[in-house]
Design an enzyme around this catalytic site. Structure first.
Site, PDB file in Angstrom:
ATOM      1  N   THR A  48      34.957  37.916  34.438  1.00  0.00           N
ATOM      2  CA  THR A  48      35.886  36.906  33.942  1.00  0.00           C
ATOM      3  C   THR A  48      35.033  35.778  33.394  1.00  0.00           C
ATOM      4  O   THR A  48      33.899  35.609  33.840  1.00  0.00           O
ATOM      5  CB  THR A  48      36.761  36.359  35.098  1.00  0.00           C
ATOM      6  OG1 THR A  48      37.452  37.425  35.726  1.00  0.00           O
ATOM      7  CG2 THR A  48      37.767  35.341  34.612  1.00  0.00           C
ATOM      8  N   ARG A  99      48.197  46.965  34.492  1.00  0.00           N
ATOM      9  CA  ARG A  99      47.763  46.048  35.552  1.00  0.00           C
ATOM     10  C   ARG A  99      47.377  44.685  35.006  1.00  0.00           C
ATOM     11  O   ARG A  99      46.735  44.548  33.972  1.00  0.00           O
ATOM     12  CB  ARG A  99      46.572  46.665  36.288  1.00  0.00           C
ATOM     13  CG  ARG A  99      45.999  45.804  37.426  1.00  0.00           C
ATOM     14  CD  ARG A  99      44.831  44.951  36.982  1.00  0.00           C
ATOM     15  NE  ARG A  99      44.209  44.236  38.113  1.00  0.00           N
ATOM     16  CZ  ARG A  99      43.267  43.318  37.988  1.00  0.00           C
ATOM     17  NH1 ARG A  99      42.814  42.980  36.794  1.00  0.00           N
ATOM     18  NH2 ARG A  99      42.771  42.717  39.055  1.00  0.00           N
ATOM     19  N   GLY A 123      45.747  40.913  36.553  1.00  0.00           N
ATOM     20  CA  GLY A 123      45.144  40.266  37.711  1.00  0.00           C
ATOM     21  C   GLY A 123      45.521  38.806  37.832  1.00  0.00           C
ATOM     22  O   GLY A 123      46.554  38.358  37.323  1.00  0.00           O
ATOM     23  N   ASP A 124      44.650  38.050  38.471  1.00  0.00           N
ATOM     24  CA  ASP A 124      44.968  36.664  38.786  1.00  0.00           C
ATOM     25  C   ASP A 124      44.774  35.700  37.621  1.00  0.00           C
ATOM     26  O   ASP A 124      45.362  34.614  37.605  1.00  0.00           O
ATOM     27  CB  ASP A 124      44.112  36.185  39.962  1.00  0.00           C
ATOM     28  CG  ASP A 124      42.621  36.194  39.632  1.00  0.00           C
ATOM     29  OD1 ASP A 124      42.119  37.266  39.234  1.00  0.00           O
ATOM     30  OD2 ASP A 124      41.954  35.158  39.764  1.00  0.00           O
ATOM     31  N   THR A 156      37.189  33.803  39.555  1.00  0.00           N
ATOM     32  CA  THR A 156      36.738  35.129  39.157  1.00  0.00           C
ATOM     33  C   THR A 156      36.591  35.968  40.410  1.00  0.00           C
ATOM     34  O   THR A 156      35.854  35.605  41.324  1.00  0.00           O
ATOM     35  CB  THR A 156      35.399  35.079  38.386  1.00  0.00           C
ATOM     36  OG1 THR A 156      34.856  36.405  38.286  1.00  0.00           O
ATOM     37  CG2 THR A 156      34.383  34.171  39.075  1.00  0.00           C
ATOM     38  N   GLY A 157      37.324  37.067  40.489  1.00  0.00           N
ATOM     39  CA  GLY A 157      37.232  37.861  41.699  1.00  0.00           C
ATOM     40  C   GLY A 157      38.222  38.999  41.745  1.00  0.00           C
ATOM     41  O   GLY A 157      38.731  39.451  40.713  1.00  0.00           O
ATOM     42  N   GLY A 159      41.384  40.231  41.766  1.00  0.00           N
ATOM     43  CA  GLY A 159      42.623  39.590  41.358  1.00  0.00           C
ATOM     44  C   GLY A 159      43.795  39.807  42.270  1.00  0.00           C
ATOM     45  O   GLY A 159      44.588  38.889  42.514  1.00  0.00           O
TER      46      GLY A 159
END
Length: 372
Positions: A213, A241, A243-244, A265-266, A268
């Site tokens: 990210t 899909r 993510g966050d 960043t991780g 999600g």
């Protein structure tokens, strides 16, 4: 009590000058977190990432030192990283299981809490610009898929053939992922260079498990905060899909009122459940209101006195630790109302950097044990 290196570094960040004199402006970025270790990067790869981070920092700094807005600085830096195949955003995005690049992004303006987000873009060159257009030119907060691309095109944002986002190393990462998981490998995307002619960009090994990210947080000379984040998601993602990153309050958040701007960043799925970005701001407010707890866990069998750490660092560190208890790893960059940045991660590395009016030379880091 013996001070741990992490505490010493945190104290150095929160120097008396930084705590008392708010800079005219301040800027911080990240380019993704993950298993990023010195042994896995060649000197050429290390240098390539540091140079790319420095370019992005300078782009944001140019906006801010000339009196520009925080949101403009965030967008300028992220667009550079979206065009850089080193990062999992825009041109360096990972592939879905179907062999597509589907891009997500979000921005938030701390001055009025307006926000914009996009998900599943396939033809818009700069997703971060599309997210800002959603915020400023539509009545909505989030647009997805073909509708989001159509909206971006209607706003005059550059459209490209999907092959623009192709990079060989991301394609090979998809092939490995699908092979390892006994899933079918799609045809090579139309417009991609032939496999034998494609060049590999300088990059970490394909199995680095990087939570790719890019993001930025800024405080401008008017005292306004902003945050933005952009990503290609996770290799081999399926079924649309998301993510966050485009979820406001999970991967992206900014509020002048809370004195906090966050880009994450991780993992999600876990960062969404933990509402990481908004929780960091809430933690900072609680620390201010409650005169801070006496101790925080610094790892192992040691503790650190919270009074020695700035609220922004305590909040970031505690939130990342909480997300990890759910099973999610990653990192965050956070900016407070004084222009003090914080960096926290539960991984062995995170591409990151900072620059400010008080410290105008960009400083970058990659590995967990590097101080900023």
């Amino acid at each position: 009590m013996k001070l741990l290196p992490a505490l010493i570094a945190a104290i150095a960040v929160a120097s008396p000058a930084a705590a008392q004199d708010r800079p005219e402006w301040s800027f911080a970025i990240h380019g993704g977190a993950g298993v990023i270790e010195r042994a896995n990067l060649s000197p050429e790869q290390d240098a390539a990432y540091r140079a790319a981070l420095t370019r992005a920092l300078e782009a944001g700094a140019d906006v801010l030192r000339n009196g520009g807005e925080a949101l403009d600085a965030v967008q300028a830096a992220i667009q550079l990283m979206e065009d850089d195949p080193l990062f999992n955003a825009g041109r360096g995005a990972v592939f879905t299981a179907a062999g597509r690049n589907e891009l997500d992004a979000a921005v938030m303006n701390g001055s009025d809490l307006t926000a914009g987000a996009v998900a599943g873009l396939t033809t818009t060159r700069h997703p971060i610009a599309a997210a800002r257009a959603v915020m400023e030119q539509s009545p909505h907060v989030m647009l997805i898929g073909s509708g989001a691309d159509a909206f971006a095109a209607s706003q005059g944002l550059e459209q490209v053939d999907p092959s623009f986002f192709f990079t060989e190393r991301r394609w090979q990462a998809l092939v490995k992922f699908l092979t390892d998981n006994d899933l079918p490998i799609p045809e090579r995307p139309a417009g991609a260079p032939p496999a034998g002619m494609a060049s590999l960009e300088p990059a970490p090994p394909l199995n680095e498990r990087k939570f790719g990210t890019v993001g930025a947080v800024a405080l401008d000379s008017q005292g306004h905060l902003a945050a933005g984040t952009s990503t290609g998601g996770t290799t081999g993602k399926r079924w649309g899909r998301v993510g966050d990153v485009p979820v406001i309050g999970a991967g992206t958040y900014a509020s002048n009122r809370d004195g906090c701007a966050v880009s994450a960043t991780g993992d999600g799925e876990y960062f969404i459940r933990a509402t990481v970005a908004r929780d960091i701001c809430a933690r900072m407010a609680a620390l201010r209101d409650n005169n801070r707890p006496g101790l925080i866990d610094c790892g192992g069998d040691s503790v650190c006195f919270a009074d020695h750490l700035p609220d922004v660092q305590v909040a970031a560190r505690e939130e990342i630790a909480d997300a990890e208890t759910l099973g999610g790893k990653g990192g965050v960059i956070v900016m407070d109302a004084r222009g003090l940045p914080a960096f926290a991660m539960s991984t062995s590395g995170m591409y990151r950097g900072r620059v400010s009016a008080d410290d105008p030379t960009p400083t970058v880091a990659i590995y967990e044990d590097e101080d900023l």
